[in-house]
Design a protein around this motif. Structure first.
Motif, PDB file in Angstrom:
ATOM      1  N   GLY A 157      36.532  49.074  51.796  1.00  0.00           N
ATOM      2  CA  GLY A 157      36.179  48.324  50.597  1.00  0.00           C
ATOM      3  C   GLY A 157      37.272  47.353  50.224  1.00  0.00           C
ATOM      4  N   ALA A 158      36.898  46.321  49.470  1.00  0.00           N
ATOM      5  CA  ALA A 158      37.852  45.298  49.055  1.00  0.00           C
ATOM      6  C   ALA A 158      37.796  45.112  47.549  1.00  0.00           C
ATOM      7  N   LEU A 159      38.952  44.839  46.967  1.00  0.00           N
ATOM      8  CA  LEU A 159      39.062  44.451  45.568  1.00  0.00           C
ATOM      9  C   LEU A 159      39.399  42.962  45.569  1.00  0.00           C
ATOM     10  N   GLU A 160      38.428  42.135  45.166  1.00  0.00           N
ATOM     11  CA  GLU A 160      38.515  40.683  45.346  1.00  0.00           C
ATOM     12  C   GLU A 160      38.836  39.978  44.027  1.00  0.00           C
ATOM     13  N   SER A 161      39.756  39.048  44.089  1.00  0.00           N
ATOM     14  CA  SER A 161      40.192  38.306  42.906  1.00  0.00           C
ATOM     15  C   SER A 161      39.177  37.241  42.518  1.00  0.00           C
ATOM     16  N   PRO A 162      39.276  36.731  41.302  1.00  0.00           N
ATOM     17  CA  PRO A 162      38.569  35.492  40.981  1.00  0.00           C
ATOM     18  C   PRO A 162      39.253  34.336  41.705  1.00  0.00           C
ATOM     19  N   LEU A 163      38.690  33.147  41.603  1.00  0.00           N
ATOM     20  CA  LEU A 163      39.334  31.971  42.178  1.00  0.00           C
ATOM     21  C   LEU A 163      40.679  31.759  41.487  1.00  0.00           C
ATOM     22  N   ILE A 164      41.736  31.662  42.289  1.00  0.00           N
ATOM     23  CA  ILE A 164      43.081  31.458  41.759  1.00  0.00           C
ATOM     24  C   ILE A 164      43.512  30.040  42.106  1.00  0.00           C
ATOM     25  N   ASP A 165      43.779  29.233  41.096  1.00  0.00           N
ATOM     26  CA  ASP A 165      44.094  27.818  41.285  1.00  0.00           C
ATOM     27  C   ASP A 165      45.599  27.631  41.449  1.00  0.00           C
ATOM     28  N   LEU A 166      46.007  27.387  42.683  1.00  0.00           N
ATOM     29  CA  LEU A 166      47.404  27.093  42.990  1.00  0.00           C
ATOM     30  C   LEU A 166      47.563  25.641  43.417  1.00  0.00           C
TER      31      LEU A 166
END
Length: 646
Positions: free
Chosen positions: A377-386
């Motif tokens: 399973g994966a714990l996925e982030s929201p879109l992170i703006d770098l």
């Protein structure tokens, strides 16, 4: 009487500049050289040296050694003097086997453990002038097995113990993390200790022989939330042994040196998310394939009191220094994210989901916990703006984990991966893996023993993950995820992975980045591998239950076979079969293969000898591309069991 002269075990700590790599201690700089913004500065407080009055003996996996005759020899002023001591006859109330040694002054000593068969095992003890604790822990190069007999580890690897105090100008510091690493060679920390209320720590190091050469340039990272980090470099610990007086001073400051760019402590959950703004996603391991099962990532809050049922049913054990009674810990902050099972009716407190044997859990105790199927399973982030950021950038987070110790290496099982993808792409790529580079050394059954974020058979604790560089992601919009893969059904009875307080800061990362190939990124279509008619049968039927492994009798020889086919667009592929020892994954041996380009056929091995002392083996069926990269595989497990015991 035959003495086992374990000559490697003499602690050598050398300066990074101009230091020798010999096994002779360098008394000019026995603690390496410090480098970072927190280099030691003068202060009012300094630990006061005291003689050593109490020695605790443990084996290579941290178990107390009690009931054995011990002698300690010193070479003071050119004269050899010996004091004979008898260890306590039973386990003391504090859970450690101790020796009262009177008053040992600074100097070099040999600790000799007299085994029941008359053999003597040696290791070294160096008490430095700075030694400021009356108690010292010594790790001996033996393992106490299930029958309480001692097994000498020989050239299988190396064990060592560093004893010291961490302090600042006001006094000792509690809760300091002290980690030893060989950098890329060890994939970060090999072992981590945390200081007690007196600032004391014991760092126990256990590494296999393959990793020992890399310890010529080891480094020790010392961090605390309210102090600037300290890096001690040029530490040569190849000789093993025990050292007392490895004291280090920190200065007040901030652990995270750079400005915060992104953060989530999971305290507030947004709509549609699992933890904070992060979402749980089902996964399959790219090499294993198949349909994804449930993802076990879930929000974990204070006071849930989830106890590992695999421990209750005696499938796994706790580390000797683990006093948690098998409970999953509370979050480091208000809430954390945990990969594990909490639902009633399933195997709670671990990542087995559906254990073999149902409510009875297993046919055999201390098997590490066997699932009916693998999971991921994966714990996925929201879109992170770098997109407006530039290097340096680093990812850090608090982490706690406990997985199998049979094959926890970064190419093995129970993989803990940090992955990313560019917002403009579909494929996920591996940024780093937290697993060790090699498996631990032990001559006993590792199946029920944990490997944790503090090392082999060490109690897991909440620690700060060493910063992981995101420099290559600067200027982009990206997604990150924490991915956990069991890879197989075996040894899944441990408590899993917790994450808390995720941060991206404007500072340099130091944790080794993943240098391997991503299985889905080899440059072609992985296709599908089909394996049927596997012999011997890779399952066992007992009392109406179907166990996900076959059984083989000890001794004798065995032929393995399977019918295989491959469908895909990759040219010049090859199908084959390999034999794998679970305790030596690096030593996989190819048994048979089809000609290059033949996409179906039967694989039949020559006879494989089954040693009488083996407990298990694995057969891997694979398809490789023209470069030798495994695109797909299936692994079949076999337990070595006397038919009369079934």
């Amino acid at each position: 009487m035959r003495a086992l002269l374990f000559s490697l075990l003499t602690v050598t700590l050398l300066c990074a500049c101009g230091g020798s790599s010999s096994d002779v201690p360098n008394d000019d700089n026995p603690t390496g050289s410090s480098s970072s913004s927190s280099s030691s500065v003068g202060g009012d407080y300094a630990p006061q040296p005291v003689p050593v009055e109490h020695v605790t003996l443990i084996d290579a996996i941290g178990q107390p050694l009690a009931g054995f005759s011990v002698s300690i020899e010193s070479d003071a002023n050119g004269a050899n003097s010996t004091v004979s001591l008898q260890s306590t006859g039973g386990t003391p109330t504090d859970g450690i086997g101790g020796l009262e040694v009177g008053s040992l002054a600074p100097g070099d000593y040999q600790v000799q453990l007299h085994m029941d068969d008359g053999e003597i095992v040696h290791t070294s003890l160096k008490i430095q002038d700075e030694s400021a604790s009356p108690a010292v822990t010594v790790a001996m190069p033996v393992v106490q097995d299930e029958d309480d007999e001692l097994q000498f580890i020989g050239d299988e690897g190396m064990v060592a113990a560093l004893n010291g105090i961490v302090f600042n100008s006001n006094g000792p510091i509690e809760g300091v993390e002290v980690s030893l690493s060989a950098g890329e060679a060890s994939n970060g920390a090999i072992a981590t200790a945390v200081t007690n209320a007196e600032g004391e720590f014991v760092l126990v190091i256990n590494v296999g022989a393959v990793l020992v050469p890399a310890l010529a340039e080891a480094q020790i990272r010392i961090v605390h939330e309210d102090h600037a980090p300290l890096m001690v470099t040029g530490v040569d610990i190849r000789s093993g042994g025990a050292l007392s007086g490895f004291n280090q001073q920190l200065t007040t400051g901030q652990l995270h040196q750079g400005e915060l760019v992104y953060g989530d402590d999971f305290s507030q959950v947004v709509d549609g998310a699992t933890c904070g703004r992060w979402v749980s996603r089902p996964l399959v391991h790219p090499l294993v394939g198949g349909e994804p099962g449930p993802s076990l990532w879930q929000r974990h809050t204070i006071g849930r009191a989830i106890r590992n049922e695999a421990l209750v049913h005696e499938l796994v054990t706790l580390a000797p220094d683990d006093h948690s009674d098998g409970y999953v810990p509370d979050p480091a902050t208000v809430a954390a994210c945990w990969y594990g099972v909490s639902e009633p009716g399933l195997s709670r407190g671990n990542f087995m989901i559906n254990p073999v044997g149902g409510d009875d859990y297993a046919l055999d105790s201390l098997d590490g916990g066997t699932s009916m199927e693998p999971n991921a399973g994966a714990l996925e982030s929201p879109l992170i703006d770098l997109s407006n950021e530039s290097a340096p950038l680093a990812l850090s987070f608090r982490t706690w984990w406990e997985i199998e110790s049979v094959n926890p290496n970064e190419n093995g099982f129970d993989l803990l991966a940090i992955e990313y993808r560019d917002a403009s792409e579909e494929n996920w790529r591996t940024l780093a893996r937290l697993n060790p580079m090699s498996d631990p050394v032990s001559v006993t059954n590792r199946a029920p023993i944990p490997f944790t974020n503090r090392g082999y058979n060490q109690a897991p604790q909440w620690l700060w993950q060493e910063p992981v560089s995101l420099d290559d992601l600067a200027g982009k919009e990206v997604y990150l995820r924490f991915a956990f893969y069991t890879v197989d059904e075996l040894y899944n009875g441990f408590r899993g992975w917790l994450i808390d307080d995720v941060r991206i800061t404007r500072e340099s990362g130091s944790f080794p980045l993943w240098s391997g190939s991503d299985d889905y990124d080899y440059g072609g279509d992985a296709g599908e591998l089909t394996v049927t008619e596997v012999m011997p049968e890779p399952v066992t039927e007992i009392d109406g239950m179907t166990l996900p492994y076959g059984t083989l009798p000890p001794g004798g020889e065995q032929v393995f076979s399977a019918v295989v086919s491959y469908s895909g667009t990759e040219p010049d592929v090859q199908l084959g079969m390999s034999y794998m020892d679970p305790f030596d994954m690096a030593g996989a041996e190819e048994l048979v293969s089809l000609p290059v380009g033949q996409l179906e056929g039967e694989l039949v091995s020559d006879a494989v000898h089954i040693d009488a002392d083996m407990s298990q083996l694995m057969i891997q069926v694979w398809v490789k591309n023209a470069d030798g990269h495994i695109m797909r595989n299936e692994i079949f497990h076999y337990q070595i069991v006397d038919p009369e015991d079934l």
